[in-house]
Design a protein around this motif. Structure first.
Motif, mmCIF file in Angstrom:
data_model
loop_
_atom_site.group_PDB
_atom_site.id
_atom_site.type_symbol
_atom_site.label_atom_id
_atom_site.label_comp_id
_atom_site.label_asym_id
_atom_site.label_seq_id
_atom_site.Cartn_x
_atom_site.Cartn_y
_atom_site.Cartn_z
ATOM 1 N N SER A 11 -23.703 55.640 -9.702
ATOM 2 C CA SER A 11 -22.564 56.440 -10.541
ATOM 3 C C SER A 11 -21.467 56.278 -9.466
ATOM 4 O O SER A 11 -21.465 56.344 -8.516
ATOM 5 N N ALA A 12 -20.497 56.621 -10.456
ATOM 6 C CA ALA A 12 -19.206 56.779 -9.897
ATOM 7 C C ALA A 12 -18.040 57.465 -10.871
ATOM 8 O O ALA A 12 -18.566 57.599 -12.146
ATOM 9 N N ILE A 13 -17.018 58.126 -10.247
ATOM 10 C CA ILE A 13 -16.082 58.898 -10.994
ATOM 11 C C ILE A 13 -14.744 58.395 -10.399
ATOM 12 O O ILE A 13 -14.422 57.929 -9.326
ATOM 13 N N ALA A 14 -13.624 58.152 -11.398
ATOM 14 C CA ALA A 14 -12.370 57.729 -11.052
ATOM 15 C C ALA A 14 -11.553 58.912 -11.250
ATOM 16 O O ALA A 14 -11.686 59.667 -12.311
ATOM 17 N N ILE A 43 -25.885 52.583 -14.558
ATOM 18 C CA ILE A 43 -25.250 52.038 -13.489
ATOM 19 C C ILE A 43 -23.760 52.051 -13.718
ATOM 20 O O ILE A 43 -23.317 52.165 -14.992
ATOM 21 N N ALA A 44 -22.693 52.154 -12.804
ATOM 22 C CA ALA A 44 -21.387 52.094 -13.346
ATOM 23 C C ALA A 44 -20.727 51.130 -12.485
ATOM 24 O O ALA A 44 -20.971 50.748 -11.304
ATOM 25 N N LEU A 45 -19.669 50.663 -13.035
ATOM 26 C CA LEU A 45 -18.746 49.530 -12.350
ATOM 27 C C LEU A 45 -17.510 50.397 -12.051
ATOM 28 O O LEU A 45 -16.773 50.926 -13.029
ATOM 29 N N ALA A 77 -18.380 44.615 -25.403
ATOM 30 C CA ALA A 77 -17.335 44.868 -24.521
ATOM 31 C C ALA A 77 -16.624 46.346 -24.289
ATOM 32 O O ALA A 77 -16.268 46.867 -25.286
ATOM 33 N N PHE A 78 -16.150 46.672 -23.148
ATOM 34 C CA PHE A 78 -15.590 47.645 -22.815
ATOM 35 C C PHE A 78 -13.894 47.367 -22.703
ATOM 36 O O PHE A 78 -13.645 46.203 -22.121
ATOM 37 N N SER A 102 -19.178 53.253 -17.198
ATOM 38 C CA SER A 102 -20.536 53.772 -17.080
ATOM 39 C C SER A 102 -21.413 53.270 -18.163
ATOM 40 O O SER A 102 -20.970 52.992 -19.190
ATOM 41 N N TYR A 103 -22.455 52.681 -17.779
ATOM 42 C CA TYR A 103 -23.714 52.064 -18.763
ATOM 43 C C TYR A 103 -24.913 52.781 -18.665
ATOM 44 O O TYR A 103 -25.437 53.065 -17.542
#
Length: 147
Positions: A11-14, A43-45, A77-78, A102-103
């Motif tokens: 996970s991730a946060i911008a 999963i996060a990119l 696509a995002f 985030s997926y």
């Protein structure tokens, strides 16, 4: 433009206010599953782009495609359009732009090499691999007699 960070994580946060990425479980390059098709919970990119002052103040478009081993999109696509501001501390320095894709509940049909294709303004700037491998299930391993 420079892609400073492209990282897969649990996970991730911008945070655009401080320009930071807050990442948990970063550095994913493969996922194991006992059978296929397999669903991965999340999963996060995490992305961090750096823009020269001349590239700031005008619109840019980021696009991320998750491709399977055959080159087909796994999910739509995002796409996001944004305008990076000039560096607030010193407008002659590069300015950053952070974002997280985030997926949730991704379905992978088969093992193999998948890829996150990261594009900026219509040009691919990176391809981040994600390998799916078949691993024995823990339940199946427990049932095996010892040699």
């Amino acid at each position: 433009m420079n892609l400073a960070v492209a990282l897969l994580a649990d996970s991730a946060i911008a945070n655009p206010q401080d320009g930071k990425l807050y990442v948990l479980g970063g550095g994913i390059s493969w996922i194991g599953a006992p059978s296929f098709p397999a669903v991965h919970p999340a999963i996060a990119l995490a992305l961090n782009f750096l823009f020269a002052p001349s590239e700031c103040g005008r619109p840019h478009t980021v696009e991320v495609r998750l491709l399977d081993p055959d080159g087909r999109e796994i999910v739509p696509a995002f796409t996001q359009q944004f305008v990076p501001p000039k560096n607030p501390t010193d407008p002659t320095l590069p300015s950053g732009w952070v974002n997280v894709c985030s997926y949730i509940q991704l379905r992978f049909e088969k093992p193999g090499d998948n890829a996150f294709s990261i594009m900026l303004d219509g040009q691919e700037v990176a391809s981040l691999p994600l390998r799916l491998i078949q691993i024995p299930s823990l339940a199946g391993m427990a049932a095996q007699p010892e040699a």
